[in-house]
Enzyme design. Structure first.
Site, PDB file in Angstrom:
ATOM      1  N   TYR A 148      -9.892 -61.863 -48.674  1.00  0.00           N
ATOM      2  CA  TYR A 148     -10.639 -60.773 -47.944  1.00  0.00           C
ATOM      3  C   TYR A 148     -10.192 -60.403 -46.615  1.00  0.00           C
ATOM      4  O   TYR A 148     -10.909 -60.839 -45.554  1.00  0.00           O
ATOM      5  CB  TYR A 148     -12.151 -61.008 -48.044  1.00  0.00           C
ATOM      6  CG  TYR A 148     -13.248 -60.211 -47.768  1.00  0.00           C
ATOM      7  CD1 TYR A 148     -13.397 -58.896 -48.322  1.00  0.00           C
ATOM      8  CD2 TYR A 148     -14.067 -60.548 -46.793  1.00  0.00           C
ATOM      9  CE1 TYR A 148     -14.258 -58.030 -47.866  1.00  0.00           C
ATOM     10  CE2 TYR A 148     -14.992 -59.590 -46.665  1.00  0.00           C
ATOM     11  CZ  TYR A 148     -15.452 -58.316 -47.086  1.00  0.00           C
ATOM     12  OH  TYR A 148     -16.276 -57.586 -46.666  1.00  0.00           O
ATOM     13  N   HIS A 207     -11.478 -53.768 -43.239  1.00  0.00           N
ATOM     14  CA  HIS A 207     -12.354 -53.581 -44.331  1.00  0.00           C
ATOM     15  C   HIS A 207     -13.561 -54.570 -44.272  1.00  0.00           C
ATOM     16  O   HIS A 207     -14.647 -53.929 -44.431  1.00  0.00           O
ATOM     17  CB  HIS A 207     -11.505 -54.091 -45.592  1.00  0.00           C
ATOM     18  CG  HIS A 207     -12.130 -54.001 -46.717  1.00  0.00           C
ATOM     19  ND1 HIS A 207     -12.591 -52.924 -47.309  1.00  0.00           N
ATOM     20  CD2 HIS A 207     -12.394 -55.340 -47.384  1.00  0.00           C
ATOM     21  CE1 HIS A 207     -13.233 -53.308 -48.488  1.00  0.00           C
ATOM     22  NE2 HIS A 207     -13.261 -54.774 -48.629  1.00  0.00           N
ATOM     23  N   GLU A 235      -9.354 -50.610 -54.986  1.00  0.00           N
ATOM     24  CA  GLU A 235      -9.189 -51.274 -53.834  1.00  0.00           C
ATOM     25  C   GLU A 235      -7.582 -51.510 -53.353  1.00  0.00           C
ATOM     26  O   GLU A 235      -6.886 -52.114 -54.193  1.00  0.00           O
ATOM     27  CB  GLU A 235      -9.623 -52.720 -53.903  1.00  0.00           C
ATOM     28  CG  GLU A 235     -11.216 -52.787 -53.864  1.00  0.00           C
ATOM     29  CD  GLU A 235     -11.809 -54.206 -53.835  1.00  0.00           C
ATOM     30  OE1 GLU A 235     -11.218 -55.058 -54.283  1.00  0.00           O
ATOM     31  OE2 GLU A 235     -12.874 -54.451 -53.061  1.00  0.00           O
TER      32      GLU A 235
END
Ligand code: CA
Length: 423
Positions: free
Chosen positions: A136, A141, A207
């Site tokens: 992540y 984002h 994504e």
């Protein structure tokens, strides 16, 4: 400089202008044709070089590979030989395809046997993936998601700037480009004052990610440092980590994403080596606060890879909805791998490590529909006059990636997959 990266090299195999696959790339994959069983191939221009036949004909002698490395449905056997061996293989193929080398070029009978047109071939899943981990690692984002769902003033959770945050995903549903998927079903909670309901997800998203594939790592208990990390990376692919946002929102506390994320993740067909990407290595964005020692690194460990996402509605033309770049990632791959193994967790050959959604600094560079349409408040216009908040049935999502300077272009081709109605 790595010899096979010399921008002045040219191949005797025709490579169209602006091809993703010049002689400086030479990515590996698995392909078959009407008359050839699945085997290892190297993409060059619009053709595929058949490494199994090349080996049989004796062109790959003096390399540490037996026929089993090429006569196989996955790249895993070949990867067992590690970085140095795959580098030698790329060097040898670069030599054989070089226009100044007549060895293969002048043997028309052999050329005919070892080159297949990519358009006539079926490209298959290139690796058998053992474990799949998703990070992540895009600050933009994580900030966007934190702003939407938590608090714009504290968008990043306290650990985010200190840890390359990740979770363990599922490898069984990682699929090759071209394989369509069905809209998943699951539990959602459409409103605050009513209980959960079961049905097809209404918020299917892509994504935009990239992922890297590992060589065999170290034994359980040992760690890979940031300095060593790139020696354990076989190469990279484009990665569409499909997501169901409504399922995700209801299920993710306290243990993180589960069914919202494991119904499908699509990868591109050709694995591009870090060696081929070397001319495009760039600095990682400045990291502040200073990271702990085991996450410190030296040199250029990020890569300037242009990324693009297009949506093509059924029976319509495509609309490009996102232009981003891999270089925006806050945490680089070396840090991700160092973090992953710092507790002694072992990686194995064929593990897949995803970057996490790659968003850039501007609204047109956001790597998901969640962000591009900002939670549905800013629908994205399509070329056919319709608009999108999320992905609709019949839409094909295509991701492309390439590096480019004034001399060469090194690309990944594309990863494309169509969303079909729920089963
Ligand atoms: Ca993801």
């Amino acid at each position: 400089m790595i010899k096979a990266n010399d921008p002045n090299l040219e191949s005797w195999v025709n490579v169209p202008v602006n091809s993703d696959f010049p002689i400086q790339n030479l990515p590996l994959g698995i392909f078959k044709t009407d008359h050839l069983e699945a085997r290892v191939g190297v993409r060059i221009g619009d053709d595929i070089l058949d490494l199994k036949t090349l080996h049989v004909l004796g062109y790959l002698d003096n390399l540490p590979f037996s026929i089993e490395a090429f006569d196989t449905k996955t790249l895993n056997v070949l990867m067992k030989k590690g970085k140095r061996a795959s580098r030698r293989l790329r060097d040898r193929i670069s030599d054989l395809l070089n226009k100044d080398n007549t060895e293969l070029q002048n043997n028309a009978h052999h050329v005919e046997q070892v080159l297949s047109s990519a358009s006539a071939a079926q490209v298959l899943m290139p690796i058998e993936i053992g474990d799949y981990t998703d990070f992540y690692s895009s600050k933009e984002h994580a900030t966007n998601v934190g702003t939407m769902f938590r608090d714009p003033n504290n968008a990043l959770l306290p650990n985010w700037l200190h840890i390359p945050v990740g979770y363990h995903g599922r490898s069984s549903s990682v699929i090759p480009s071209g394989q369509d998927i069905h809209r998943p079903k699951g539990q959602t909670k459409p409103s605050e004052d009513q209980g959960p309901v079961f049905g097809a997800s209404k918020m299917i998203d892509f994504e935009l990610e990239m992922a890297f594939v590992t060589f065999d790592g170290k034994p359980l208990g040992d760690s890979i440092t940031t300095e060593e990390a790139e020696d354990y990376i076989f190469g990279m692919v484009l990665f569409n980590d499909w997501s169901a946002r409504d399922i995700q929102k209801w299920e993710y506390v306290p243990l993180g994403p589960f069914l919202a994320k494991n119904f499908a993740s699509s990868i591109s067909s050709w694995i591009v080596s870090l060696d081929a990407l070397q001319p495009f290595a760039v600095d990682t964005p400045n990291q502040n606060p200073e990271v702990l020692d085991y996450l410190k690194f030296e040199g250029k460990k990020s890569y300037d890879i242009n990324l693009q996402v297009a949506i093509t509605p059924s029976q319509s033309e495509e609309t490009i909805v996102c232009n981003s770049n891999f270089k925006y990632m806050y945490w680089n791959m070396a840090q991700q791998l160092a973090h992953h193994t710092v507790n002694g967790c072992n990686v194995r050959g064929g593990d897949l490590l995803g970057s996490g959604t790659i968003s850039g600094p501007t609204p047109d560079s956001y790597g998901s529909m969640l962000e591009l349409a900002w939670k549905g408040t800013k629908p994205v216009p399509m070329a056919d006059g319709s608009e999108r908040k999320f992905i609709q049935d019949g839409d094909t999502v295509t991701m492309r990636g390439f590096c480019k300077n004034d001399k060469i272009r090194i690309g990944f081709g594309e990863v494309a997959s169509k969303l079909l109605p729920s089963k």
